[in-house]
Scaffold this motif. Structure first.
Motif, PDB file in Angstrom:
ATOM      1  N   THR A  57       0.849  -1.195   0.000  1.00 14.35           N
ATOM      2  CA  THR A  57       0.000   0.000   0.000  1.00 14.35           C
ATOM      3  C   THR A  57       0.880   1.238   0.000  1.00 14.35           C
ATOM      4  O   THR A  57       1.789   1.374   0.832  1.00 14.35           O
ATOM      5  CB  THR A  57      -0.923   0.031   1.237  1.00 14.35           C
ATOM      6  OG1 THR A  57      -1.748  -1.134   1.232  1.00 14.35           O
ATOM      7  CG2 THR A  57      -1.809   1.278   1.209  1.00 14.35           C
ATOM      8  N   GLU A  77      -3.832   4.511 -15.926  1.00 13.03           N
ATOM      9  CA  GLU A  77      -2.436   4.482 -15.494  1.00 13.03           C
ATOM     10  C   GLU A  77      -1.621   3.787 -16.585  1.00 13.03           C
ATOM     11  O   GLU A  77      -2.185   3.196 -17.509  1.00 13.03           O
ATOM     12  CB  GLU A  77      -2.319   3.699 -14.178  1.00 13.03           C
ATOM     13  CG  GLU A  77      -3.112   4.271 -13.016  1.00 13.03           C
ATOM     14  CD  GLU A  77      -2.433   5.467 -12.379  1.00 13.03           C
ATOM     15  OE1 GLU A  77      -1.292   5.775 -12.775  1.00 13.03           O
ATOM     16  OE2 GLU A  77      -3.045   6.093 -11.489  1.00 13.03           O
ATOM     17  N   VAL A  81      -5.684  -1.000 -14.522  1.00 13.13           N
ATOM     18  CA  VAL A  81      -6.349  -0.807 -13.239  1.00 13.13           C
ATOM     19  C   VAL A  81      -7.454  -1.852 -13.147  1.00 13.13           C
ATOM     20  O   VAL A  81      -8.457  -1.775 -13.868  1.00 13.13           O
ATOM     21  CB  VAL A  81      -6.936   0.611 -13.113  1.00 13.13           C
ATOM     22  CG1 VAL A  81      -7.670   0.761 -11.788  1.00 13.13           C
ATOM     23  CG2 VAL A  81      -5.837   1.666 -13.215  1.00 13.13           C
ATOM     24  N   LYS A  83      -9.194  -2.743 -10.288  1.00 11.57           N
ATOM     25  CA  LYS A  83     -10.293  -2.223  -9.476  1.00 11.57           C
ATOM     26  C   LYS A  83      -9.797  -0.998  -8.733  1.00 11.57           C
ATOM     27  O   LYS A  83      -8.663  -0.972  -8.249  1.00 11.57           O
ATOM     28  CB  LYS A  83     -10.772  -3.289  -8.485  1.00 11.57           C
ATOM     29  CG  LYS A  83     -12.071  -2.959  -7.792  1.00 11.57           C
ATOM     30  CD  LYS A  83     -12.559  -4.162  -6.983  1.00 11.57           C
ATOM     31  CE  LYS A  83     -13.927  -3.874  -6.380  1.00 11.57           C
ATOM     32  NZ  LYS A  83     -14.441  -5.041  -5.619  1.00 11.57           N
ATOM     33  N   GLY A  84     -10.615   0.033  -8.667  1.00 12.91           N
ATOM     34  CA  GLY A  84     -10.169   1.239  -7.991  1.00 12.91           C
ATOM     35  C   GLY A  84     -11.330   2.098  -7.522  1.00 12.91           C
ATOM     36  O   GLY A  84     -12.458   1.973  -8.006  1.00 12.91           O
ATOM     37  N   THR A  85     -11.025   2.940  -6.561  1.00 13.07           N
ATOM     38  CA  THR A  85     -11.998   3.900  -6.037  1.00 13.07           C
ATOM     39  C   THR A  85     -11.314   5.244  -5.904  1.00 13.07           C
ATOM     40  O   THR A  85     -10.186   5.327  -5.404  1.00 13.07           O
ATOM     41  CB  THR A  85     -12.519   3.460  -4.652  1.00 13.07           C
ATOM     42  OG1 THR A  85     -13.132   2.183  -4.769  1.00 13.07           O
ATOM     43  CG2 THR A  85     -13.547   4.460  -4.127  1.00 13.07           C
ATOM     44  N   MET A  86     -11.953   6.276  -6.399  1.00  9.39           N
ATOM     45  CA  MET A  86     -11.450   7.625  -6.206  1.00  9.39           C
ATOM     46  C   MET A  86     -12.562   8.463  -5.588  1.00  9.39           C
ATOM     47  O   MET A  86     -13.669   8.546  -6.143  1.00  9.39           O
ATOM     48  CB  MET A  86     -11.003   8.245  -7.521  1.00  9.39           C
ATOM     49  CG  MET A  86     -10.248   9.568  -7.330  1.00  9.39           C
ATOM     50  SD  MET A  86      -9.758  10.306  -8.888  1.00  9.39           S
ATOM     51  CE  MET A  86     -11.298  11.007  -9.431  1.00  9.39           C
ATOM     52  N   LYS A 124     -16.273   4.630  -8.825  1.00  8.89           N
ATOM     53  CA  LYS A 124     -15.907   3.219  -8.758  1.00  8.89           C
ATOM     54  C   LYS A 124     -15.406   2.778 -10.131  1.00  8.89           C
ATOM     55  O   LYS A 124     -16.082   2.953 -11.149  1.00  8.89           O
ATOM     56  CB  LYS A 124     -17.119   2.369  -8.359  1.00  8.89           C
ATOM     57  CG  LYS A 124     -17.696   2.696  -6.985  1.00  8.89           C
ATOM     58  CD  LYS A 124     -16.800   2.161  -5.877  1.00  8.89           C
ATOM     59  CE  LYS A 124     -17.475   2.324  -4.518  1.00  8.89           C
ATOM     60  NZ  LYS A 124     -16.633   1.782  -3.420  1.00  8.89           N
TER      61      LYS A 124
END
Length: 551
Positions: A57, A77, A81, A83-86, A124
């Motif tokens: 992390t 990126e 990616v 899975k991601g959360t912003m 998401k």
């Protein structure tokens, strides 16, 4: 990354148990080929994973000193990616719009909820393909999913509303405040203006004298440092140092033209690398500054950074783009004129004879528009001892069998003249003989023959410019030979190209005439098949040979 308006407060690495891992962090200035200097720096470190399945992390805390510089977030990126959360929390005292771009078929979902008096916006993200940098691709803002943060206003500690960028007028007001704060002293500049315009009678002559002097004598250096990324240097500094960035060259041109009695103004503009226009008030909208001179209420745009542009012509990178022009307390929005393909021309006139296995002859080449300016950039940008090598490489256009001699002289500073190059050319091993027949190809350039689009390419392709390439080449039949076969004519007309080329026989001379017009710059990924089919037709035409038979 960070700059004078931001800082990295935290950058650390932890394992799956949230235990801190020692990390060798580098901190270096960031540089690009297009920017001589800026204040942008990057902190970076190497990530290692002992075994597959390990979790690492990275925690980063970045602080912006001024929210107007917090403008953009891209979801993609250099790697996939999965899975991601912003999430972004907009405090009650801040008015901000989050504008979405290119979500399309990407799996990105937006959720909003209240957290007390604040608003939390969450994105998401699932399975986003990696971004890829490819030659001649459009700018990222045309392609990849991202958001713009439009910070419109905030309330100070006393509850008073402070406007940031609600409208284009607000953006212009801030730009103007930076320009109005520039200290301008014209004593030395006025002397130079009088010297340049002495004896000249027409407005065009005077404007050209000033414009071309700046092009010839002020070196363009992209220098961005904090607020100087938006605030011009003073014109007298640029004048005395003999270098400046686009803003410095623009304000020097404006100052000199005003001294000569003209209505000159600064212009903010985004190059074609940027997809937005001024309907979106953000610092991401533009990346360039030029000058305009108002003639009968209409602007003529002048870009001091374009060293070989003639007065009244504009580089492709700003053609068709919306420009924000000074107009006192208000502003003007105008589009830079779009040139036709015929503006950028390469014209070949040649006469050849057969000498053994070689073609020898005289070639005359004319270049206009950006075909001329790009040649002159490459030629004058080289050291003196390498210029001849560059010249020969350009004139043979990558044909390893071609050699060039006796190139005529030309004046690279004469922007108003058509660039004409006359030279002797020999194409070795261009003629093959078999059973009393001669086989040859007459076009030494073969324009576009190798311009197929790679099917593995991820992004669309954007040409440097639209243009026209025209050839009129003749071949004198050798004594004792007649024409057995001439290649069939070719005709192509699609959304990208218009091609007309054919051979004719006139007494003892073969005439080759061709014209290729590139109509549009952008070839979308889903249009590659159409483009490649046309290129294959062109290549096959080039490969067809003239056959001469011994009488």
């Amino acid at each position: 990354g960070y700059d004078n308006e931001s800082s990295i407060e935290t950058l650390n690495l932890t394992d799956k148990r949230n235990k801190r891992i020692a990390w060798n962090i580098n901190d270096e200035a960031y540089s690009t080929q297009s920017i001589f200097h800026n204040d942008y720096r990057v902190k970076y470190a190497k990530l290692t994973f002992p075994l597959q399945g390990y979790l690492r992390t990275v925690k980063e805390v970045k602080e912006y000193k001024d929210i107007k510089y917090f403008t953009t977030d891209y979801f993609v990126e250099p790697y996939r990616v999965i899975k991601g959360t912003m999430s972004i929390t907009i405090p009650e005292w801040l008015e901000m719009e989050i504008k979405e771009y290119h979500f399309g078929n990407n799996d990105i979902k937006r959720l909003s909820k209240k957290v007390g008096a604040d608003t939390q916006v969450t994105f998401k993200i699932n399975n986003l393909s990696p971004m890829k940098s490819e030659y001649r691709m459009p700018g990222n803002s045309y392609i990849y999913p991202h958001v713009l943060y439009l910070t419109q206003s905030f309330k100070d500690s006393k509850g008073a509303e402070i406007t940031l960028f609600k409208e284009t007028q607000d953006l212009y007001n801030w730009y103007s405040s930076l320009v109005n704060d520039v200290d301008i002293q014209t004593t030395d500049i006025a002397v130079k203006v009088n010297e340049l315009t002495a004896g000249l009678t027409t407005d065009d002559e005077k404007v050209k004298a000033i414009y071309y002097w700046v092009q010839d004598n002020i070196k363009y250096i992209a220098f961005e440092d904090g607020i100087a990324g938006f605030k011009p240097d003073s014109p007298q500094n640029v004048f005395s140092k003999k270098y400046g960035d686009c803003k410095g060259m623009a304000i020097l041109l404006k100052t000199m033209l005003i001294e000569a009695g003209y209505d000159a103004r600064l212009v903010w503009i985004g190059t074609d690398h940027i997809s937005y226009d001024y309907s979106t008030p953000s610092l991401s909208v533009d990346n360039h500054m030029i000058t305009a001179i108002m003639v009968d209420g209409k602007p003529i745009f002048i870009d001091g950074t374009e060293k070989f542009n003639s007065y009244g012509t504009f580089a492709t990178r700003i053609q068709g783009k919306q420009a924000l022009i000074e107009n006192g307390d208000s502003f003007l929005l105008k589009k830079v004129p779009q040139a036709t393909p015929e503006f950028n021309k390469e014209i070949y006139q040649g006469t050849f004879k057969i000498n053994g296995n070689d073609l020898v002859g005289i070639m005359n080449k004319e270049l206009t528009g950006e075909q001329a300016s790009s040649f002159l950039y490459g030629f004058t940008g080289m050291e003196q001892d390498k210029r001849q090598e560059v010249m020969l490489k350009v004139l043979t256009d990558g044909n390893d069998n071609a050699t060039v001699e006796n190139v005529s002289a030309f004046d690279p500073t004469d922007r108003d003249a058509i660039l004409k190059l006359n030279y002797d050319m020999k194409v070795s091993n261009a003629v093959s003989s078999f059973d009393d027949n001669l086989y040859l190809e007459l076009d030494p350039v073969r324009y576009l023959a190798n311009w197929t689009m790679d099917e593995d390419r991820q992004n669309s392709y954007k040409m440097n410019n639209t243009r026209v390439e025209q050839k009129n080449i003749s071949l004198e039949l050798p004594a004792g030979y007649t024409v057995e076969t001439l290649p069939d004519a070719i005709s192509i007309d699609n959304q990208f190209l218009k091609v007309e080329a054919h051979y004719t026989l006139d007494s003892n001379q073969i005439n080759y005439n061709s014209q290729i017009k590139i109509k549009t710059r952008l070839i979308e990924k889903n249009q590659f098949d159409t483009w490649n089919t046309a290129i294959e037709q062109i290549k096959n035409f080039y490969d067809e040979q003239i056959v001469l038979k011994k009488a």
